[in-house]
Scaffold this motif. Structure first.
Motif, short mmCIF file in Angstrom:
data_model
loop_
_atom_site.label_atom_id
_atom_site.label_comp_id
_atom_site.label_asym_id
_atom_site.label_seq_id
_atom_site.Cartn_x
_atom_site.Cartn_y
_atom_site.Cartn_z
N GLY A 61 -13.19 66.01 120.89
CA GLY A 61 -13.48 67.14 120.01
C GLY A 61 -12.40 67.37 118.99
N SER A 62 -11.18 67.03 119.33
CA SER A 62 -10.09 67.20 118.38
C SER A 62 -9.14 66.03 118.57
N THR A 63 -8.20 65.93 117.68
CA THR A 63 -7.26 64.83 117.78
C THR A 63 -6.14 65.12 118.75
N ALA A 64 -6.07 66.34 119.21
CA ALA A 64 -5.00 66.69 120.15
C ALA A 64 -5.30 66.05 121.49
N ALA A 65 -4.33 65.47 122.09
CA ALA A 65 -4.40 64.85 123.42
C ALA A 65 -5.31 63.64 123.45
N VAL A 66 -5.46 62.93 122.34
CA VAL A 66 -6.27 61.73 122.30
C VAL A 66 -5.41 60.58 122.80
N GLY A 67 -6.00 59.78 123.69
CA GLY A 67 -5.25 58.65 124.22
C GLY A 67 -5.20 57.50 123.22
N SER A 68 -4.44 56.48 123.56
CA SER A 68 -4.27 55.36 122.64
C SER A 68 -5.53 54.50 122.55
N GLY A 69 -6.43 54.56 123.53
CA GLY A 69 -7.64 53.74 123.50
C GLY A 69 -8.76 54.35 122.69
N ALA A 70 -8.64 55.61 122.30
CA ALA A 70 -9.72 56.28 121.58
C ALA A 70 -9.95 55.65 120.21
N PHE A 71 -8.90 55.22 119.56
CA PHE A 71 -9.05 54.63 118.23
C PHE A 71 -9.89 53.35 118.30
N HIS A 72 -9.63 52.53 119.32
CA HIS A 72 -10.36 51.27 119.44
C HIS A 72 -11.82 51.53 119.78
N MET A 73 -12.09 52.53 120.60
CA MET A 73 -13.48 52.88 120.92
C MET A 73 -14.18 53.37 119.66
N TYR A 74 -13.47 54.18 118.85
CA TYR A 74 -14.04 54.66 117.60
C TYR A 74 -14.37 53.49 116.68
N LYS A 75 -13.43 52.54 116.56
CA LYS A 75 -13.67 51.38 115.70
C LYS A 75 -14.86 50.56 116.18
N MET A 76 -14.98 50.39 117.51
CA MET A 76 -16.10 49.62 118.06
C MET A 76 -17.43 50.31 117.76
#
Length: 174
Positions: A60-75
Motif C-alpha cells: 500500500g505504501s513504500t514504507a517497509a517494502v522489502g528488497s524483493g518487492a521491486f522485482h515482483m513489480y517489474k515481473m
C-alpha cells in the motif's frame, strides 16, 4: 617405428551451414536405425497469460517494502505489458485481414464485371458470325431458289464510270 607416419590430427574449425548439414546427413546414413531428432513444433501464435485474478503482496505504501518487492513489480509489469501488446497485435492482425479481404473482394468484383463484359462481346461476335454464316450458306444453296423467280423484281448493277443520275442498263442476271 620411426619410418611410420601418423595421420595429421584434424584441425577443428567452424563449419559452414552446408557442411553442418552434410555432417548430419552422413551421421544419419552411418546408423539408419538411430532415431532422428526433429525440431519441436512451434505454436501457431503466442498467447498472453490471463490477467491475475488476485494480486498477492500488494504494498500500500513504500514504507517497509522489502528488497524483493521491486522485482515482483517489474515481473507483473512485464507480464501485463506483454498481454496488452499481444492483444494489440491480434487486433491489428484482424484489422489487416479485414482490409485485405475487402480489397480482394472489390478486385474480384471488378474482374468479374470485366470478364462478363468481354464474354458478352465474344458471344455477340460469335452470334453475328453464325448469322452471317447461315445467311451466306442459304444464298449459296442452289435448291433455295424461289419457285416464282419471274415475279421478283430484277436488281440493277452499277457499272463503274456510269453517272449516279443514269441507272445502269444491264440487268443483274446478264
Amino acid at each position: 617405428m620411426e619410418g611410420e607416419s601418423r595421420p595429421r590430427p584434424r584441425v577443428k574449425r567452424n563449419l559452414t551451414p552446408a557442411e553442418q548439414q552434410a555432417e548430419k546427413i552422413k551421421e544419419m546414413y552411418e546408423d539408419p536405425e538411430k532415431g532422428m531428432a526433429l525440431p519441436p513444433e512451434m505454436p501457431e501464435q503466442w498467447k498472453a497469460y490471463a490477467p491475475p485474478e488476485m494480486v498477492k503482496h500488494v504494498q500500500g505504501s513504500t514504507a517497509a517494502v522489502g528488497s524483493g518487492a521491486f522485482h515482483m513489480y517489474k515481473m507483473m509489469r512485464r507480464f501485463e505489458s506483454d498481454r496488452i501488446q499481444a492483444m494489440q497485435a491480434e487486433a491489428d492482425r484482424i484489422q489487416a485481414q479485414a482490409a485485405f479481404d475487402a480489397k480482394r473482394d472489390a478486385q474480384a468484383q471488378l474482374d468479374e464485371a470485366k470478364t462478363s463484359k468481354n464474354r458478352a462481346k465474344r458471344e455477340k461476335k460469335k452470334r453475328a458470325q453464325q448469322r452471317a454464316k447461315e445467311a451466306s450458306s442459304s444464298t449459296q444453296t442452289p435448291n433455295a431458289e424461289p419457285e416464282a423467280a419471274d415475279d421478283l423484281p430484277r436488281k440493277r448493277r452499277v457499272v463503274a464510270g456510269a453517272s449516279s443520275d443514269a441507272p445502269a442498263s444491264a440487268p443483274a442476271d446478264a
